[in-house]
Structure formats: C-alpha cells, structure tokens
Design a protein around this motif. Structure first.
Motif, PDB file in Angstrom:
ATOM      1  N   CYS A  41      -0.707  -0.131  -2.121  1.00  0.00           N
ATOM      2  CA  CYS A  41       0.257   0.825  -1.657  1.00  0.00           C
ATOM      3  C   CYS A  41       1.035   1.182  -0.478  1.00  0.00           C
ATOM      4  O   CYS A  41      -0.068   1.538   0.401  1.00  0.00           O
ATOM      5  N   GLY A  43       1.683   3.897   0.177  1.00  0.00           N
ATOM      6  CA  GLY A  43       1.616   5.384  -0.292  1.00  0.00           C
ATOM      7  C   GLY A  43       2.889   5.998  -0.711  1.00  0.00           C
ATOM      8  O   GLY A  43       2.505   6.916  -0.809  1.00  0.00           O
ATOM      9  N   ALA A  44       3.628   4.975  -0.338  1.00  0.00           N
ATOM     10  CA  ALA A  44       5.607   5.755  -1.348  1.00  0.00           C
ATOM     11  C   ALA A  44       5.639   7.592  -0.809  1.00  0.00           C
ATOM     12  O   ALA A  44       6.556   7.695  -1.249  1.00  0.00           O
ATOM     13  N   LEU A  47       1.054   9.541  -0.057  1.00  0.00           N
ATOM     14  CA  LEU A  47       0.539   9.783   0.176  1.00  0.00           C
ATOM     15  C   LEU A  47      -0.065  10.401   1.831  1.00  0.00           C
ATOM     16  O   LEU A  47       0.769  10.120   2.655  1.00  0.00           O
TER      17      LEU A  47
ATOM     18  N   ASP B 231       1.065  18.245   2.619  1.00  0.00           N
ATOM     19  CA  ASP B 231       0.116  17.247   3.083  1.00  0.00           C
ATOM     20  C   ASP B 231      -1.203  17.884   3.475  1.00  0.00           C
ATOM     21  O   ASP B 231      -2.417  18.254   2.803  1.00  0.00           O
ATOM     22  N   TYR B 247      -0.769  14.511  -6.680  1.00  0.00           N
ATOM     23  CA  TYR B 247      -1.045  13.810  -5.580  1.00  0.00           C
ATOM     24  C   TYR B 247      -2.768  13.281  -5.948  1.00  0.00           C
ATOM     25  O   TYR B 247      -2.998  12.455  -5.165  1.00  0.00           O
ATOM     26  N   PHE B 250      -2.744  10.483  -7.860  1.00  0.00           N
ATOM     27  CA  PHE B 250      -2.405   9.075  -7.088  1.00  0.00           C
ATOM     28  C   PHE B 250      -2.761   8.520  -6.201  1.00  0.00           C
ATOM     29  O   PHE B 250      -3.122   6.900  -5.565  1.00  0.00           O
ATOM     30  N   ALA B 251      -3.518   9.094  -4.927  1.00  0.00           N
ATOM     31  CA  ALA B 251      -4.795   9.218  -4.378  1.00  0.00           C
ATOM     32  C   ALA B 251      -6.235   7.920  -5.117  1.00  0.00           C
ATOM     33  O   ALA B 251      -6.064   7.542  -4.218  1.00  0.00           O
ATOM     34  N   VAL B 254      -5.008   4.981  -6.006  1.00  0.00           N
ATOM     35  CA  VAL B 254      -5.103   3.709  -4.139  1.00  0.00           C
ATOM     36  C   VAL B 254      -6.721   3.625  -4.106  1.00  0.00           C
ATOM     37  O   VAL B 254      -6.806   2.413  -3.595  1.00  0.00           O
ATOM     38  N   GLY B 258      -6.300  -0.335  -5.334  1.00  0.00           N
ATOM     39  CA  GLY B 258      -5.518  -0.577  -4.134  1.00  0.00           C
ATOM     40  C   GLY B 258      -4.340  -0.914  -4.417  1.00  0.00           C
ATOM     41  O   GLY B 258      -3.632  -0.366  -3.442  1.00  0.00           O
ATOM     42  N   TRP B 259      -4.297   0.191  -5.580  1.00  0.00           N
ATOM     43  CA  TRP B 259      -2.259   0.158  -5.459  1.00  0.00           C
ATOM     44  C   TRP B 259      -2.567   1.432  -7.101  1.00  0.00           C
ATOM     45  O   TRP B 259      -3.269   1.944  -7.682  1.00  0.00           O
ATOM     46  N   LEU B 260      -0.890   1.500  -7.131  1.00  0.00           N
ATOM     47  CA  LEU B 260      -0.976   2.674  -7.949  1.00  0.00           C
ATOM     48  C   LEU B 260      -0.464   2.576  -9.641  1.00  0.00           C
ATOM     49  O   LEU B 260      -0.250   1.694 -10.140  1.00  0.00           O
TER      50      LEU B 260
END
Lengths: 294, 322
Positions: A41, A43-44, A47, B231, B247, B250-251, B254, B258-260
């Motif tokens: 991904c 990170g959109a 991230l 951040d 957040y 999401f992290a 991934v 590897g993806w959302l």
C-alpha cells in the motif's frame, strides 16, 4: 501501451466495482496491464513518510526492473506515489532508502520510474481522438460534473506541471466531451471530497460532500465522475448521510472514470458493475439506453 | 496608467445595502494594488476602509480577494490585477472567511489572533543549564525559520476546504504557527501541545489536500507541516482515541498483510469495546453488503504476495526508533 498496473487497495476492497471495470476498459483500449501484486500500500497519506517512502521506493524499483511506467487508478495512490517519487529524485535520499531498506532484497531504485494515473494514460498515451473513434454509445450530451480528487491536482508543480498543463488541467472534462457528454464544471471539482476527516469530524466531512454534489446538481449535472475511489466512497457511499445532514434530497449517481468510459465504449451497466453503487445509477442508464452503434 | 477598481462596500451603520463602487485612478506603471488603493482613498473617497500595515510584504495585513482570488495587495503589481480582470475593472472584495468591519476592513481578531492564541505560540522551556545556553541544531533552526517567515496573510486559510464549511476550524495558518513551537527543541511541552492541538476543530480536522501549500505565497508548505505534527502525535499516541486507533490499525494492516484491510480498519477505528461506535457502522455495512461491496473481515483478507518484505520495512523503521 504497456503498464505496470498498481490497482491500490480500495479498488479491490471498499469499491470492488472499480477493479473489473478497469480491467475490461483497459483491455478494450488496448492497454496491456502487468499487475504489480507483490508490492505494498502507498500509505495513502496516513502512514508516516518514513515508512511509506521505502515501501513506494520498492514498488518503483520493481516497475523499473520491468521497464514499465506504473499506471494507477486512484488519485490518492497517484498523489502519494508522485510525491514519494519526487523526494526519491534526490540522489542522497534515494541512496539512503536503497541502503537501509531495499538492498537486502537485491533491489535498488535508480529513480527512473514514471507513475501515471489512468486518466492521464487515456488522454496522453491513448489520445482523445482515438478514444472518440472507439465510442459506440455516445453519452448524448449527458451533463456530467467532474470530480478530480485533491491528490490528482496538488501539489500543482508535481501533478500538473507546465509541460502537461494542456493535457492534465482539464483531462476529465476532455474525456467527458470525447465520449459525447457535456462537462459541467462544479466549483468543488479540484477540492477535497471530505473522506479524510470522516473519522475526526463526520459533520464537516458530510457538509463538504453535500456541498460538492449539490453545487454540481445546481449547475445541471445529472451525474458525477471521479478518478478516485476514495472520493467515490464518500460521494456515493456517504451521499445519503450528506443529504440528511444538508436536509435535502441529493440523488446524484457517481461513476468511476473507467465506468463512464466503459459505458461509452459499449459495455453494459452490469459489466461496469453499476449495480454495486449505493446511489442508484438509473438516470445514467436511462439516458444512454439507446441502440449501440454496430 | 489608468486603473479602474470595482470595490465591494459595506457599512455596518448603514440601514440600506451599499452598492459596489467603481473608482479610476492614474498610477505609476510599477505601482502595487495597495498603492493604487491608497491613492483612491487619498484622492477620491476618504470613507473607503481597508487594512494596510507595513506596505512592504512583511505583515500580511492587506490581503483581500482580487478578481475572486486571494492576494497580498502590496506584493501584487497593478499590471497583474489588470491582467486578471481581463477587460473589466479590477474587482476587490474581502476574503471569504473574514468578519467584515467596514468595506475591505476585516476583524483580525476572529481571522487570526483568536486562533493563533489557541495554539499558545510561545516557547516554554525548563531553566537553562547552569552557565550554558539551550542549543538548537542548525537544521532545526533553518526549518523553524521557514515556518516563522509566515506573515499571517491568511491565504492558506482562504484556500482551506474545511474552512469553506466551518469557519471555526483552527486552520493551516494557526497550525503552521503551532508547528513552530511543537518542533522547537527547546520547548518542553511537546506532548501536552499535541494533546491540545487534538482539540475539537483542531489539527485532525485537516484533510491534507494541499490547498494550503498551493495558496501560500511564501512557500512555507503548511500542509507538510500539519503532516509532520500528525506523525509526531501518532508516535506520542496523542489524539482522540478513534484517530489514534485509525492510524494504528492502518499501519498494523499494511504491516501484516502488505495492504489495507478496510473492514478491519472500520472496526478497529471504533474500537472493539465501543459497542455504540460499532453499532453505528452496521447500517452502512448492511447497505454495502447488499450492493455487493465486500471488504472482507480480516480473517479472510488475504496477504499480498511479498507481504513479508513490507513487514521487514516496518520492522527496520521501528528498530530505528521510528
């Protein structure tokens, strides 16, 4: 035209109608897509760049090995990757990312990969004249408002640089017109749809969503088209909530870019998966329900 | 050269609406829009009200809408105004987000200062080490200097898509000022500041659409600075629970796949124990499910090929202390 295809997460997740529509339309246009499966991904914009830049550098290195430009179908993927790619033009930074993250996998990004949204590929690589010739079901002057998604417009020096101003500034409008539609310029066409703040401030998010669609509707648009599935999640998925928030009916169908192109190229609404939208697309289907030219 | 303005007038004491007025003045070809406007006031209409502080591009006071677009008038040549007006007069109006006092004069308190005050833009530090100074690296100073070059012209706020719908949003100008203290290495209130900036209508309401950066005439990149504060806040776990959850999920998604995984993201953003929040998701989930939208619950969400390599990137980043 051959591309390293980066479909992104949403086209196979929250907006699953987009992936098959893209595949079908790309095939009809003669785009050869080599799908990038073993990449991450972008990170959109969620991230930290400290981790998303190496992930994107890895994607660019893999496309570089294929010797192909990357084709995206999401304004957010496109924007985040273009910004990362720009930072990675800096040799020192690229070297650091390569050494710290990629070398152990035997990868090295040399900084040569081009990242292009499908919209730009249609306008710049395929060409509008050729697209016009392929239309078998013209949109009959259907008034359609374009909604780019903020990441396909900004930062302008990266997304619409001087040398591409002619093709990118009005790319969506030009595609709509080439397909026989009438482009309606809504005031929110280059703005944020509201999706990124759905979690932190739903009220403002819905106000943005409602204002954008209502403005397009007031200017006569019967439908809207977007090259960004995140905008679609908001404008289609949250439209009912936005209508409730604004206290008025909206009911404007929202199409993904490949769906609109696909309908004009002769695909049925079912083949373009319009049935998967939350807002009924019946007005669009009624408008174009004329005989397909042989 | 002759220049004609069409100016939006407003008088709070007038009971009738005042019509826009046109003025033509003869100005030097190198004059700025503000020079010309001052000439209008001095030669033709002493009642015309507008702000003009330093007149040299330092204070941002004379910002207004010129032909529908925000501009710092002392930095904008008349010739540019004429070009933007095409064949008509140069149209001047207050910025869209301001409270008007009279004509082009706006209330700077509601426009800037109340929001600036809310971010407490002063450095607070522990007592200096004995017989020594607080030392900052050159890199930090250079970065903060850029942020400090903001003249509070408000053009970033003018471009802000959120302010379009909610004038009470803190906005990129005040958030850029906040950055200046959050990233000041002498300041000892970073965690507390990030919590405060997470206030309702605070930094998490920014969509990072880059309008602010596009509108900034000083290239300060407010959007990037807001990103940097987001951040930093996530690293400090500062912020409303749903945002921090969002957040983190999401992290985690991934990193592991590897993806959302959007299904997982929606649930984890609300939190597993937040029954009310989870119930709120149901109507949308049912509607989407009926229509064949199917972000799979994460036990069925497949790993991308190469997910291990993505995890490795995360691990290395985390090992480096993020």
């Amino acid at each position: 035209m051959k591309y390293a295809f980066f479909p992104g997460c949403v086209s196979q997740g929250g907006a699953p109608e987009l992936y098959p529509a893209t595949r079908a339309v790309a095939d009809r246009l003669g785009f050869e897509l080599i799908e990038m499966e073993d990449v991450g991904c972008t990170g959109a914009g969620v991230l930290s760049r400290e981790v998303s830049d190496p992930i994107n550098a890895r994607t660019f290195a893999k496309a570089e090995q294929l010797g192909l430009p990357i084709m995206t179908i999401c304004s957010t993927c496109q924007g985040v990757m273009a910004q990362a790619n720009h930072r990675l033009k800096d040799e020192e930074y690229r070297k650091q990312i390569n050494q710290n993250f990629l070398i152990e996998e035997g990868l090295e990004y040399k900084g040569t990969t081009d990242v292009r949204h499908m919209l730009w590929a249609i306008v710049e690589d395929h060409g509008l004249d050729k697209l016009k010739e392929m239309v078998v079901r013209p949109l009959n002057g259907m008034p359609i408002a374009q909604f780019y998604g903020c990441y396909l417009k900004r930062p302008p020096e990266l997304m619409v640089p001087k040398e591409f101003e002619k093709t990118r500034k009005t790319a969506l409008e030009d595609v709509i017109e080439a397909l026989g539609g009438k482009a309606v310029r809504s005031s929110g066409r280059g703005k944020c749809c509201g999706f990124p703040i759905l979690t932190s401030n739903e009220e403002n998010s819905l106000a943005m969503c409602g204002d954008h669609i209502l403005d397009a509707k007031a200017k006569g648009a019967m439908a809207m088209v977007t090259p960004c599935p995140l905008c679609h999640l908001e404008l289609d998925g949250k439209q009912a909530d936005a209508a409730a928030h604004k206290g008025q009916e909206i009911n404007v169908p929202i199409l993904h870019l490949p769906q609109l192109v696909g309908l004009a190229l002769g695909f049925s609404s079912k083949e373009m998966n319009l049935q998967r939208h939350l807002v009924s697309t019946a007005p669009v289907e009624d408008w174009i329900s004329v005989e397909v030219k042989a | 050269m002759d220049v004609t303005f069409k100016i939006k007038r407003f008088d709070p004491d007038s009971e009738v609406k005042i019509e826009d007025r046109e003025y033509t003045v003869n100005v030097d070809k190198n004059a700025s829009l503000l020079d010309a406007l001052i000439q209008v006031r001095e030669e033709q209409d002493g009642t015309l009200a507008f702000r003009a502080g330093c007149r040299a591009g330092f204070c941002g006071d004379c910002t207004m809408n010129v032909n529908g677009k925000g501009a710092v008038t002392c930095r904008t040549p008349v010739s540019k105004g004429i070009k933007g007006a095409k064949d008509g007069p140069i149209e001047l109006a207050p910025l869209k987000q301001v409270k008007i006092v009279k004509d082009l004069m706006y209330d700077a308190d509601t426009f800037h200062w109340a929001k600036f005050k809310a971010v407490e833009p002063w450095v607070e530090m522990a007592a200096s080490p004995k017989d020594a100074e607080h030392v900052m690296s050159n890199e930090v100073v250079q970065d903060l200097r850029e942020a400090m070059s903001c003249t509070q012209c408000g053009l970033c706020d003018t471009g802000c898509t959120v302010i379009d719908v909610d004038k009470t949003f803190l906005g990129p100008a005040a958030l850029t000022k906040a950055y200046r203290v959050v990233f000041d290495t002498r300041d000892n209130r970073t965690g507390d500041r990030l919590e405060k900036l997470s206030m309702k209508k605070g930094m998490w309401d920014c969509t990072h659409c880059f309008e602010a950066s596009e509108h900034c005439p000083k290239y300060i990149e407010p959007t990037d600075r807001i990103f940097a504060m987001h951040d930093k806040a996530i690293k400090n776990e500062a912020g409303p629970p749903s945002v921090v959850n969002h957040y983190k999920s999401f992290a985690a998604s991934v990193k592991s796949k590897g993806w959302l995984d959007e299904g997982r993201l929606a649930i984890e953003t609300e939190g597993y124990t937040n029954v009310k929040g989870l119930l709120k998701l149901l109507p949308f989930a049912i509607k989407a499910g009926i229509k064949g939208k199917r972000p799979m619950p994460y036990i069925f969400h497949k790993k991308r090929p190469g997910a291990e390599r993505i995890k490795r990137i995360f691990d290395k980043w985390e090992d480096n202390g993020k």
